[in-house]
Motif scaffolding. Structure first.
Motif, PDB file in Angstrom:
ATOM      1  N   THR A   1       0.915  -1.259   0.001  1.00 36.95           N
ATOM      2  CA  THR A   1      -0.071   0.012   0.036  1.00 36.95           C
ATOM      3  C   THR A   1       0.774   1.281  -0.005  1.00 36.95           C
ATOM      4  OG1 THR A   1      -0.097  -0.109   2.332  1.00 36.95           O
ATOM      5  CG2 THR A   1      -1.998  -1.114   1.122  1.00 36.95           C
ATOM      6  N   SER A   2       2.221   1.207  -0.273  1.00 37.48           N
ATOM      7  CA  SER A   2       3.159   2.353  -0.244  1.00 37.48           C
ATOM      8  C   SER A   2       2.824   3.125  -1.174  1.00 37.48           C
ATOM      9  CB  SER A   2       4.356   1.862  -0.440  1.00 37.48           C
ATOM     10  OG  SER A   2       4.545   1.160  -1.740  1.00 37.48           O
ATOM     11  N   SER A   3       2.266   3.030  -2.533  1.00 37.64           N
ATOM     12  CA  SER A   3       1.940   3.564  -3.715  1.00 37.64           C
ATOM     13  C   SER A   3       0.600   4.328  -3.548  1.00 37.64           C
ATOM     14  CB  SER A   3       2.055   2.713  -5.045  1.00 37.64           C
ATOM     15  OG  SER A   3       1.553   3.638  -6.046  1.00 37.64           O
ATOM     16  N   ARG A   4       0.747   5.882  -3.878  1.00 33.15           N
ATOM     17  CA  ARG A   4      -0.409   6.603  -3.442  1.00 33.15           C
ATOM     18  C   ARG A   4      -1.312   6.259  -4.630  1.00 33.15           C
ATOM     19  NH1 ARG A   4      -1.128  13.255  -2.710  1.00 33.15           N
ATOM     20  NH2 ARG A   4      -3.366  13.201  -2.726  1.00 33.15           N
ATOM     21  N   THR A   5      -0.829   6.098  -5.920  1.00 33.92           N
ATOM     22  CA  THR A   5      -1.504   5.776  -7.071  1.00 33.92           C
ATOM     23  C   THR A   5      -2.223   4.543  -7.042  1.00 33.92           C
ATOM     24  OG1 THR A   5       0.330   6.969  -8.355  1.00 33.92           O
ATOM     25  CG2 THR A   5      -1.334   5.581  -9.647  1.00 33.92           C
ATOM     26  N   VAL A   6      -1.564   3.386  -6.408  1.00 30.81           N
ATOM     27  CA  VAL A   6      -2.370   2.243  -6.479  1.00 30.81           C
ATOM     28  C   VAL A   6      -3.583   2.456  -5.441  1.00 30.81           C
ATOM     29  CG1 VAL A   6      -1.929   0.009  -5.358  1.00 30.81           C
ATOM     30  CG2 VAL A   6      -0.318   0.897  -6.797  1.00 30.81           C
ATOM     31  N   ARG A   7      -3.386   3.111  -4.084  1.00 33.01           N
ATOM     32  CA  ARG A   7      -4.427   3.297  -3.199  1.00 33.01           C
ATOM     33  C   ARG A   7      -5.532   4.132  -3.880  1.00 33.01           C
ATOM     34  NH1 ARG A   7      -0.011   5.162  -0.085  1.00 33.01           N
ATOM     35  NH2 ARG A   7      -0.860   7.234  -0.064  1.00 33.01           N
ATOM     36  N   GLU A   8      -5.213   5.040  -4.518  1.00 26.66           N
ATOM     37  CA  GLU A   8      -6.127   5.888  -5.480  1.00 26.66           C
ATOM     38  C   GLU A   8      -6.974   5.156  -6.116  1.00 26.66           C
ATOM     39  OE1 GLU A   8      -4.005   9.153  -6.808  1.00 26.66           O
ATOM     40  OE2 GLU A   8      -4.308  10.459  -5.084  1.00 26.66           O
ATOM     41  N   THR A   9      -6.211   4.188  -7.042  1.00 25.28           N
ATOM     42  CA  THR A   9      -6.971   3.379  -8.198  1.00 25.28           C
ATOM     43  C   THR A   9      -7.822   2.438  -7.209  1.00 25.28           C
ATOM     44  OG1 THR A   9      -4.985   3.729  -9.621  1.00 25.28           O
ATOM     45  CG2 THR A   9      -6.802   1.990 -10.041  1.00 25.28           C
ATOM     46  N   ALA A  10      -7.570   1.866  -6.340  1.00 24.00           N
ATOM     47  CA  ALA A  10      -8.171   1.064  -5.613  1.00 24.00           C
ATOM     48  C   ALA A  10      -9.452   1.636  -5.047  1.00 24.00           C
ATOM     49  CB  ALA A  10      -7.537   0.395  -4.304  1.00 24.00           C
ATOM     50  N   VAL A  11      -9.338   2.727  -4.392  1.00 21.60           N
ATOM     51  CA  VAL A  11     -10.487   3.333  -3.901  1.00 21.60           C
ATOM     52  C   VAL A  11     -11.569   3.967  -5.015  1.00 21.60           C
ATOM     53  CG1 VAL A  11     -11.193   5.471  -2.815  1.00 21.60           C
ATOM     54  CG2 VAL A  11      -9.319   4.493  -1.927  1.00 21.60           C
ATOM     55  N   GLN A  12     -11.118   4.372  -6.147  1.00 19.55           N
ATOM     56  CA  GLN A  12     -11.918   4.757  -7.311  1.00 19.55           C
ATOM     57  C   GLN A  12     -12.841   3.303  -7.792  1.00 19.55           C
ATOM     58  OE1 GLN A  12      -9.424   6.072 -10.329  1.00 19.55           O
ATOM     59  NE2 GLN A  12      -8.990   7.982  -9.295  1.00 19.55           N
ATOM     60  N   ALA A  13     -12.253   2.225  -7.769  1.00 19.27           N
ATOM     61  CA  ALA A  13     -12.659   1.001  -8.173  1.00 19.27           C
ATOM     62  C   ALA A  13     -13.826   0.497  -7.074  1.00 19.27           C
ATOM     63  CB  ALA A  13     -11.766  -0.292  -8.234  1.00 19.27           C
ATOM     64  N   VAL A  14     -13.311   0.578  -5.889  1.00 21.96           N
ATOM     65  CA  VAL A  14     -14.605   0.385  -4.687  1.00 21.96           C
ATOM     66  C   VAL A  14     -15.705   1.179  -4.722  1.00 21.96           C
ATOM     67  CG1 VAL A  14     -14.763   0.023  -2.254  1.00 21.96           C
ATOM     68  CG2 VAL A  14     -12.634  -0.803  -3.375  1.00 21.96           C
ATOM     69  N   ARG A  15     -15.249   2.296  -4.892  1.00 21.48           N
ATOM     70  CA  ARG A  15     -16.562   3.476  -4.997  1.00 21.48           C
ATOM     71  C   ARG A  15     -17.363   3.155  -6.093  1.00 21.48           C
ATOM     72  NH1 ARG A  15     -13.442   9.257  -3.418  1.00 21.48           N
ATOM     73  NH2 ARG A  15     -13.276   8.689  -0.882  1.00 21.48           N
ATOM     74  N   ALA A  16     -16.666   3.143  -7.156  1.00 17.73           N
ATOM     75  CA  ALA A  16     -17.653   2.924  -8.427  1.00 17.73           C
ATOM     76  C   ALA A  16     -18.612   1.645  -8.476  1.00 17.73           C
ATOM     77  CB  ALA A  16     -16.588   2.729  -9.637  1.00 17.73           C
ATOM     78  N   ALA A  17     -18.071   0.521  -7.447  1.00 15.07           N
ATOM     79  CA  ALA A  17     -18.890  -0.538  -7.440  1.00 15.07           C
ATOM     80  C   ALA A  17     -19.990  -0.388  -6.403  1.00 15.07           C
ATOM     81  CB  ALA A  17     -18.104  -1.513  -6.709  1.00 15.07           C
ATOM     82  N   GLY A  18     -20.023   1.093  -5.597  1.00 17.67           N
ATOM     83  CA  GLY A  18     -21.187   1.282  -4.795  1.00 17.67           C
ATOM     84  C   GLY A  18     -20.785   1.659  -3.468  1.00 17.67           C
ATOM     85  N   LEU A  19     -19.823   1.488  -2.950  1.00 15.65           N
ATOM     86  CA  LEU A  19     -19.170   1.756  -1.453  1.00 15.65           C
ATOM     87  C   LEU A  19     -18.494   3.256  -1.770  1.00 15.65           C
ATOM     88  CD1 LEU A  19     -17.513  -1.601  -0.419  1.00 15.65           C
ATOM     89  CD2 LEU A  19     -19.621  -0.592   0.224  1.00 15.65           C
ATOM     90  N   ASP A  20     -19.532   4.360  -1.721  1.00 16.06           N
ATOM     91  CA  ASP A  20     -19.187   5.590  -1.814  1.00 16.06           C
ATOM     92  C   ASP A  20     -18.254   6.246  -0.631  1.00 16.06           C
ATOM     93  OD1 ASP A  20     -20.806   5.681  -4.238  1.00 16.06           O
ATOM     94  OD2 ASP A  20     -22.490   6.370  -3.100  1.00 16.06           O
ATOM     95  N   ASP A  21     -18.514   5.626   0.449  1.00 17.32           N
ATOM     96  CA  ASP A  21     -17.765   6.277   1.265  1.00 17.32           C
ATOM     97  C   ASP A  21     -16.349   5.546   1.838  1.00 17.32           C
ATOM     98  OD1 ASP A  21     -18.707   3.755   2.325  1.00 17.32           O
ATOM     99  OD2 ASP A  21     -19.283   4.523   4.344  1.00 17.32           O
ATOM    100  N   CYS A  22     -15.808   4.830   0.719  1.00 13.51           N
ATOM    101  CA  CYS A  22     -14.596   4.182   0.818  1.00 13.51           C
ATOM    102  C   CYS A  22     -13.324   5.119   0.921  1.00 13.51           C
ATOM    103  CB  CYS A  22     -14.498   2.964  -0.277  1.00 13.51           C
ATOM    104  SG  CYS A  22     -12.849   2.325  -0.041  1.00 13.51           S
TER     105      CYS A  22
END
Length: 231
Positions: free
Chosen positions: A109-130
């Protein structure tokens, strides 16, 4: 109407098979005829030969069937295997969330880009508060729970492999091929956000492909396509 047909119709009105239905359960299901979530009644019945509407001779059991409370159509019990719209949405959210966690755990989880991409994917699936903190905290909790990991299983561990299968396998039969590909490619995008796949990330994504009912060749093709596609 021809005389013979009129006689046949008259006989049907005089005698026929009458079914008495009894409700033995209820719930909510996805009605194929209505095209949405509806209440249902699970019913069993007894068939009787009837004359002038009066049931006389028994003719065996009917059902069980699922009867839509809205359109009153009857379906086989296997219709309940299809998730309701609400349940399907929850399964999809859980699937994407689990894939994101598994990829993060495998690549770090050290890469900010990776973390942001993961958050975008989870939010797009419906977990808006991730948030990034939520995902990072879950990864740290998994890492701290040493009983969930096998020493030689790599950083993502056996536990997340089990969770991937538990989250994806029930969902896969209800997704079109494009939907299954989308979940795998979302995981691939997270892994590729900071560079080429690591061996651990590829292992996780191979597990994701298998849980989504892709053969090894199809999984490899999709991963290679993602690696050469700008996001």
């Amino acid at each position: 109407m021809l005389p013979a047909r009129r006689l046949f119709v008259r006989k049907l009105r005089v005698c026929g098979i009458h079914t008495s239905w009894n409700t033995v359960g209820d719930g909510e299901f996805f009605c194929p005829d209505c095209g949405g979530d509806r209440n249902y009644r699970r019913r069993t019945g007894r068939r009787r030969f009837a004359v002038l509407g009066v049931p006389l001779l028994p003719r065996g059991l009917a059902g069980p069937v699922v009867e839509c409370a809205a359109c009153h159509s009857h379906f086989g019990m296997d219709v309940l295997d299809h998730p309701t719209t609400g349940r399907f949405s929850a399964m999809l959210r859980d699937a994407v969330h689990t894939v994101a966690l598994a990829v993060l755990a495998s690549g770090g989880t050290s890469s900010r880009t990776v973390r942001e991409t993961a958050v975008q994917a989870v939010r797009a699936a419906g977990l808006d508060d991730c948030t990034e903190d939520q995902l990072t905290s879950l990864i740290e909790a998994l890492a701290a729970d040493t009983g969930r990991y096998v020493a030689d299983a790599g950083p993502y561990g056996a536990a997340l492999a089990i969770e991937l299968h538990e989250a994806l396998e029930p969902l896969a039969p209800h997704l079109a091929p494009a939907g299954r590909e989308s979940i795998l490619l979302q995981g691939a995008r997270i892994a590729l956000a900071d560079g080429p796949y690591t061996p651990a990330e590829r292992e996780v994504l191979t597990t994701v492909g298998a849980a989504l009912q892709f053969c090894d060749d199809d999984t490899e093709r999709l991963l290679e396509t993602a690696a050469h596609t700008p996001f």
